[in-house]
Design a protein around this motif. Structure first.
Motif, short mmCIF file in Angstrom:
data_model
loop_
_atom_site.label_atom_id
_atom_site.label_comp_id
_atom_site.label_asym_id
_atom_site.label_seq_id
_atom_site.Cartn_x
_atom_site.Cartn_y
_atom_site.Cartn_z
N GLY A 177 34.89 37.96 48.82
CA GLY A 177 33.80 37.17 49.38
C GLY A 177 33.66 37.42 50.86
O GLY A 177 34.11 38.45 51.39
N ARG A 178 33.05 36.45 51.53
CA ARG A 178 32.72 36.63 52.95
C ARG A 178 33.93 36.79 53.85
O ARG A 178 33.81 37.29 54.96
N HIS A 179 35.11 36.41 53.38
CA HIS A 179 36.32 36.56 54.19
C HIS A 179 37.00 37.92 53.97
O HIS A 179 37.99 38.22 54.63
N GLY A 180 36.48 38.71 53.03
CA GLY A 180 36.98 40.06 52.82
C GLY A 180 38.28 40.17 52.05
O GLY A 180 38.83 41.25 51.93
N VAL A 181 38.79 39.08 51.50
CA VAL A 181 40.04 39.12 50.74
C VAL A 181 39.72 39.54 49.31
O VAL A 181 38.91 38.91 48.63
N LEU A 182 40.37 40.61 48.85
CA LEU A 182 40.16 41.10 47.50
C LEU A 182 41.06 40.34 46.54
O LEU A 182 42.27 40.24 46.74
N HIS A 183 40.46 39.80 45.49
CA HIS A 183 41.21 39.10 44.44
C HIS A 183 41.03 39.91 43.17
O HIS A 183 39.92 40.30 42.81
N GLU A 184 42.15 40.18 42.48
CA GLU A 184 42.10 40.95 41.24
C GLU A 184 42.96 40.29 40.18
O GLU A 184 43.99 39.72 40.48
N GLU A 185 42.51 40.43 38.94
CA GLU A 185 43.30 39.97 37.82
C GLU A 185 44.34 41.05 37.54
O GLU A 185 44.02 42.23 37.50
N SER A 186 45.57 40.62 37.36
CA SER A 186 46.61 41.57 36.98
C SER A 186 47.43 40.97 35.84
O SER A 186 47.35 39.78 35.57
N PHE A 187 48.22 41.80 35.22
CA PHE A 187 49.04 41.35 34.11
C PHE A 187 49.95 40.20 34.51
O PHE A 187 50.16 39.26 33.76
N PHE A 188 50.49 40.24 35.74
CA PHE A 188 51.45 39.24 36.18
C PHE A 188 50.79 38.00 36.76
O PHE A 188 51.43 36.99 36.96
N GLU A 189 49.49 38.06 37.05
CA GLU A 189 48.82 36.93 37.69
C GLU A 189 47.47 36.67 37.02
O GLU A 189 46.42 36.87 37.59
#
Length: 116
Positions: free
Chosen positions: A55-67
């Motif tokens: 988003g606007r803060h530039g933090v990449l969020h991804e789905e992973s097997f552990f999370e």
């Protein structure tokens, strides 16, 4: 209306973008938005969770097997009449919910499918 007839309406595609773990008034924000829409008698809405995004803060969020329950973007979407969209936006705005939204004019069509 038979299967070859089409009903056309003008409307609005209203989308809210929130984080999956964002809360408002003790509820997950996307659930709260859906509840407000249902309480207003709207015909329906859906929430879609992204597999990745930023988003606007530039933090990449991804789905992973552990999370699998991470803080991923969620889109809450409605297809509404303009007056319904305005009322839902007013409700969300007055409640002070922090989010991003988009609103686009659309043509709504219903193809065939008698309810009998």
């Amino acid at each position: 209306m038979n299967a070859t007839e089409t009903m056309h309406l003008q409307g609005v595609n209203l989308r809210f973008y929130v984080h999956s773990n964002a809360k408002h008034k003790g509820r997950l924000l996307y659930e709260w938005i859906l509840e407000q829409a249902r309480d207003q008698g709207l015909a329906g809405g859906s929430a879609f969770r992204a597999i990745a995004g930023f988003g606007r803060h530039g933090v990449l969020h991804e789905e992973s097997f552990f999370e699998l329950a991470g803080d991923l973007p969620v889109r809450v979407e409605f297809v509404l009449r303009e007056s319904e969209a305005e009322q839902l936006l007013k409700t969300v705005r007055e409640a002070g919910a922090a989010l991003v939204y988009t609103s686009s004019p659309i043509e709504i069509g219903v193809l065939g499918g008698d309810d009998d």
